[in-house]
Design an enzyme around this catalytic site. Structure first.
Site, PDB file in Angstrom:
ATOM      1  N   ASP A  97       0.475  -0.797   0.584  1.00 13.96           N
ATOM      2  CA  ASP A  97      -0.102   0.066   0.072  1.00 13.96           C
ATOM      3  C   ASP A  97       1.086   1.357  -0.178  1.00 13.96           C
ATOM      4  OD1 ASP A  97      -2.643  -0.516  -0.274  1.00 13.96           O
ATOM      5  OD2 ASP A  97      -3.610  -0.453   1.416  1.00 13.96           O
ATOM      6  N   ASP A 112       1.418 -11.415   8.273  1.00 15.00           N
ATOM      7  CA  ASP A 112       1.665  -9.336   8.640  1.00 15.00           C
ATOM      8  C   ASP A 112       3.331  -9.351   8.194  1.00 15.00           C
ATOM      9  OD1 ASP A 112      -0.526  -8.777   9.303  1.00 15.00           O
ATOM     10  OD2 ASP A 112       0.007  -8.359  11.289  1.00 15.00           O
ATOM     11  N   ASP A 130       5.929  -9.295   9.036  1.00 17.61           N
ATOM     12  CA  ASP A 130       7.030  -9.136   9.320  1.00 17.61           C
ATOM     13  C   ASP A 130       7.053 -10.973  10.384  1.00 17.61           C
ATOM     14  OD1 ASP A 130       5.047  -8.673  11.293  1.00 17.61           O
ATOM     15  OD2 ASP A 130       6.260  -7.940  13.436  1.00 17.61           O
ATOM     16  N   ASP A 132     -10.221  -8.083  11.583  1.00 21.75           N
ATOM     17  CA  ASP A 132     -10.081  -9.265  11.926  1.00 21.75           C
ATOM     18  C   ASP A 132     -11.236 -10.207  12.823  1.00 21.75           C
ATOM     19  OD1 ASP A 132      -8.784  -8.407  13.882  1.00 21.75           O
ATOM     20  OD2 ASP A 132      -6.816  -8.518  13.319  1.00 21.75           O
TER      21      ASP A 132
END
Lengths: 719, 255
Positions: free
Chosen positions: A194, A241, A243, A338
């Site tokens: 993004d 995610d 990481d 979520d």
């Protein structure tokens, strides 16, 4: 010997009885269920409401508590349930007494304060009960193996959304994803950037994955994923995610359940953190004391799973595309997209599942302020869902699901009640407000059983995932910060904006965080002041009600202990490394410049280097070029490196610049290993309520010392 | 008696070194191990510390009654060994004539040693096909083929396969054979490629961990000592241990 045999016998019998009870076919019928509920309800009402005078109440409490102390020696779920029952009765009895007999309605001023405290206590009671419901019987789901024929395996799109994180954070995740054992033509890895950064597209092209961008950033992460859903067509969607590095076994462990349960919409695995969060770093408890998230991922989600109420946590999960399509993709109404996504799918009758196997690992928040920022978002989002799509109302959920989802949301309203508890004693010490209209002795006779049972039972159920009394510290640290956003979200769910958690930062030097600690300092000052006034009241002014004074002073001392620990958390300790070292024993072989080799094991590894334990008798000099061999799914991998630290049996090496291929191999030999996170808590102490209190007390003491240091530093700067 | 044939399709792959080191490693696993050197190069003995000029061996003509037990040597490493012996061309020719004349030559001699039922006999053979290899393959229970990770070794695999099949296909007491790569250097792409190709081609017969090229191996030989005694923590020692564990798991070589 006899006692061992005896206890084994009792243990075996108890569990037999438990299994028999649970498996009794009569539970399928409505009548026995209704009768049992009515009987249980009547017994419960009797246990909490039968009036007793003080001696009898004391005797009764001692008897019940002794029974609890006796049975806790035995293992098994049935014993846990009995202890839960004791605790529920003790706490409810206290609440009943508290509401009916201890509120003074004659004085409006007193009544106002009393009602605030009672409100906080009712909240705590409700959350305790719902918590027991959630956690008393974790499902402990096991993975279902995939069929041998890989041609039947489904196609998967693996999304790695990112917005402003550094490429160095995202790179290992992409490489780890590429190392997942799954037919290559059935796994489509996509970076969802993004931030629209050219270096991401370049990296993706070079390594051979896709990189999507979009023209706007509407609905942040949820919008990012939804845009990508439109451009892909895999049967399942895995989300990580940026990481969270998956292990190679991630999909093979998780996907099996989708094949056996066609109604399964989502399977979630734990978020495991390879770096210390601010609590662990600043209190130096990394890997010794369970961190804040462990209760949730170790126990609560597993407990939710029993009620088919596991919710999606945004990462380390797989979703079925057809189910996502039915709710028009990831939910965008709230900032915790979520949990809301899972709720919406469950309303349509789909199942969710939780697999308590850490199959991915990521970076924890780096500073307390970042941590607070993240929790504010969660709290806000959960409050938003509670407001706009309340799980207690609406269609499609079972009773258990409603309660589990509600508790997940109610939990985040702890801000105000926690502050009430931290400030309650000063209302008496400052203003002589009698918030509990009872003698100190009867307060003890009712509240002690409630507190003791709650701690004893929770230590048994949660001990492996949260040590006793740590919840108070975690909550006290965040209370002020989540109190306002949750309140605002309840009133106007649309107010406020989405904030992204910063990751990968570095704390340059140890310092006391004066900004984030303001609320702790205010509460601390009030309690200290209250304590001093309390001394005065005990000696001069209120000697006629000494018991009340002492009770409030003790309460203040307890608050000071908890607040002291928050001061320790607010002292940010220095971070030395950019890449985190993970303590792990892996087989390695070193090849020295003279052609010799050493078979040895690692002590820790990071993406930049590693430490190894080497046997006696080898002379390695600082600066020697050494080739390190590690072993992964595809056999031996070599990493050219340089010795940077040599001490008797310890060698630290730094990798020389690695090629993309070598970096990928490094990932697969370390964080990509299926077993790498499984024995994370092996060296941890077992919880005991008193130990938990001792831990907190010592951290608190350190907190005051470090706060003193911080004060001195500030003073030095001024003068 | 469990007879293990150590075979190589061509010279220079380090077969004798592997044999010696494997023998010591199997002994450490708890086996009683005897090593027989059927290679006229007579190099095996050097790994066990035997003097360079000592001519004793199974090919020696002055062996009393031609009895092998008089050539049997005890090494300081717990392994017994039978050197080939120092012989001249004429003597070797006569020795080989005798072997050719008697298909059971090896069996008879091994039986004369009076070894126990579970004792392991490791036999080092000269590279490539020949009369020694024929004798060994007639009675071996297990075959270990040593290869180097290069193109030449790779190309010899079909020939070795058919040779082994020829002598063992009707024998029920033949448990199977396996391939081991020696002198592996994972830093070399070719080595890794050959390793990968052989693993794919040979499947379960391929020992999945090769023996690495290691300076400690040559240095150990210079000191006339097995590598596990010379360099305990070297990767060569580790790899040979892996090989003996693999043999143990796959063939139950040691009780």
């Amino acid at each position: 010997m006899r006692s061992i045999l005896n206890s084994r016998y009792v243990y075996g019998r108890l569990n037999e009885i438990g299994v028999l009870l649970v498996n009794w076919s009569g539970w399928e019928l409505k009548l026995p269920r209704t009768i049992a509920t009515i009987i249980a309800g009547l017994l419960y009402w009797t246990a909490i409401s039968v009036p007793m005078d003080l001696p009898l109440q004391t005797l009764f409490s001692i008897a019940i508590f002794s029974a609890a102390l006796f049975i806790r020696r035995y293992a098994g779920t049935l014993v846990s349930l009995i202890m839960v029952m004791f605790s529920v009765c003790a706490t409810s009895r206290y609440m009943y007494w508290r509401v009916n007999y201890t509120i003074d309605t004659t004085n409006l001023f007193d009544l106002f304060f009393a009602l605030i405290l009672v409100g906080a206590e009712v909240y705590a009671w409700l959350v305790l009960l719902l918590g027991y419901l959630q956690t008393a019987w974790p499902l402990k789901r096991k993975p279902v193996m995939m069929p041998a024929d890989t041609s039947t395996w489904p196609t998967i799109d693996l999304f790695i959304p990112t917005y402003n994180e550094d490429l160095s954070v995202v790179k290992p995740t992409v490489m780890a994803a590429m190392g997942i054992d799954w037919p290559r033509d059935k796994l489509n890895i996509v970076i969802l950037d993004d931030g629209r950064r050219p270096e991401f597209a370049e990296f993706a092209r070079e390594i051979g994955v896709q990189c999507f961008t979009r023209s706007d950033n509407r609905h942040a992460k949820a919008g990012n994923i939804n845009a990508a859903l439109k451009r892909t067509n895999g049967e399942f969607v895995a989300i990580f995610d940026c990481d969270h590095m998956p292990t190679r076994s991630f999909l093979q462990y998780t996907m099996g359940w989708f094949l056996v349960d066609p109604k399964l919409a989502m399977i979630q695995t734990p978020h495991h953190f390879l770096s210390p969060d601010p609590f662990e770093r600043n209190l130096q408890t990394f890997r010794n004391v369970p961190n804040e998230g462990e209760l949730f991922y170790g126990l609560i989600q597993d407990g939710n799973d029993l009620w088919n109420a596991t919710f999606f946590c945004g990462s380390c999960a797989v979703l079925r595309r057809t189910c996502l399509d039915e709710i028009d993709g990831i939910a965008v109404e709230t900032v915790t997209e979520d949990a809301h996504t899972a709720l919406k799918m469950q309303r349509l009758g789909y199942n969710t599942a939780y697999l308590s196997l850490p199959q991915a690992a990521g970076l924890a928040t780096e500073s307390l302020s970042a941590h607070v920022g993240q929790r504010i978002r969660w709290a806000r989002g959960m409050a938003q869902i509670f407001r706009v799509d309340n799980p207690l109302l609406g269609k499609g959920l079972s009773f258990g699901q409603r309660l589990c989802y509600s508790n997940a949301m109610l939990h985040f309203f702890y801000g105000l009640p926690r502050m009430v508890f931290l400030l309650a004693p000063i209302s008496y010490l400052f203003f002589e407000v009698h918030i509990i209209k009872a003698s100190a002795l009867s307060i003890a006779a009712y509240s002690l059983p409630h507190l003791l049972h709650a701690n004893l039972t929770n230590s048994r159920i949660q001990g492996a995932h949260r040590h006793s009394f740590w919840a108070e510290v975690y909550e006290a640290t965040l209370a002020w910060y989540i109190f306002r956003p949750t309140l605002v979200a309840l009133v106007n769910p649309k107010a406020g904006t989405f904030n992204v958690t910063a990751k990968g930062g570095l704390v340059q030097e140890e310092h006391f965080d004066w900004v984030i600690s303001k609320p702790y300092l205010v509460m601390l000052a009030l309690n200290v002041l209250g304590f001093l006034i309390g001394i005065g009241r005990a000696i001069w002014w209120n000697t006629f009600e000494l018991d009340t004074v002492i009770l409030n002073i003790l309460w203040t001392i307890y608050n000071l202990v908890i607040l002291g620990a928050t001061l320790a958390v607010a002292t940010e300790s220095k971070q030395v490394r950019r890449t985190h070292r993970v303590r792990a024993i892996l087989n390695a072989t070193l090849r020295l410049p003279n052609g010799h080799s050493i078979v040895c094991q690692t002590e820790d590894f990071s993406m930049g280097g590693m430490s190894l334990t080497i046997p006696d008798g080898f002379t390695i000099k600082k600066g020697d070029e050494i080739i390190v061999s590690l072993y992964g799914a595809n056999g031996e991998c070599l990493f050219p490196s340089k010795a940077v630290f040599v001490k008797k049996n310890v060698l630290s090496v730094q990798f020389l610049p690695l090629s993309l291929q070598q970096e990928k191999e490094l990932i697969s030999c370390t964080v990509g290993r299926a077993d790498v996170w499984l024995n994370w808590s092996d060296r941890r102490d077992i919880d005991h309520p008193l130990n938990g209190l001792k831990e907190i007390a010592s951290h608190s003491l350190q907190g005051f010392v470090r706060f003193g240091d911080g004060l001195r530093q500030q003073w030095d700067k001024r003068s | 008696m469990r007879v293990v044939a150590v075979i190589s399709p061509k010279g220079g792959v380090g077969k004798t070194t592997v044999t010696a080191n494997l023998a010591v490693s199997l002994e450490r696993l708890g086996g009683r191990v005897t090593v027989v050197d059927l290679d006229p190069q007579n190099a095996l003995r050097l790994h066990f510390g035997m003097a360079h000029d000592d001519p004793l061996g199974i090919a020696s003509e002055n062996l009393p009654n031609n009895q092998w037990q008089f050539a049997l040597m005890e090494s300081p490493y717990g392994v017994d060994f039978l050197p080939y012996g120092i012989v001249n061309e004429r003597q070797r020719d006569r020795f080989e004539q005798a072997i050719k004349a008697n298909p059971d030559w090896l069996l008879i001699h091994l039986n004369s040693l009076g070894l126990g039922e579970t004792d392991v006999v490791l036999i080092d053979t000269p590279p490539g096909p020949g009369i020694y290899l024929q004798q060994v393959l007639r009675i071996a229970n297990i075959g270990i083929v040593i290869l180097k990770p290069d193109a030449a070794s790779y190309s010899t695999v079909p020939a070795i396969e058919s040779l082994i099949a020829h002598y063992t296909k009707d024998r029920r007491d033949f448990l199977g054979h396996c391939y081991v790569i020696n002198q592996m250097d994972p830093a070399k792409q070719l080595n890794r490629d050959v390793f990968g190709m052989l693993r794919a081609q040979l499947g379960p017969r391929f020992v999945p961990s090769s023996i690495h090229r290691d300076e400690a191996v040559s240095e150990a030989l210079a000191c006339q000592s097995p590598v596990s005694y010379y360099a305990q923590y070297s990767s060569a020692t580790h790899d040979v241990q892996y090989l003996s564990n693999w043999l143990q798991q796959n063939f139950g070589l040691v009780d």
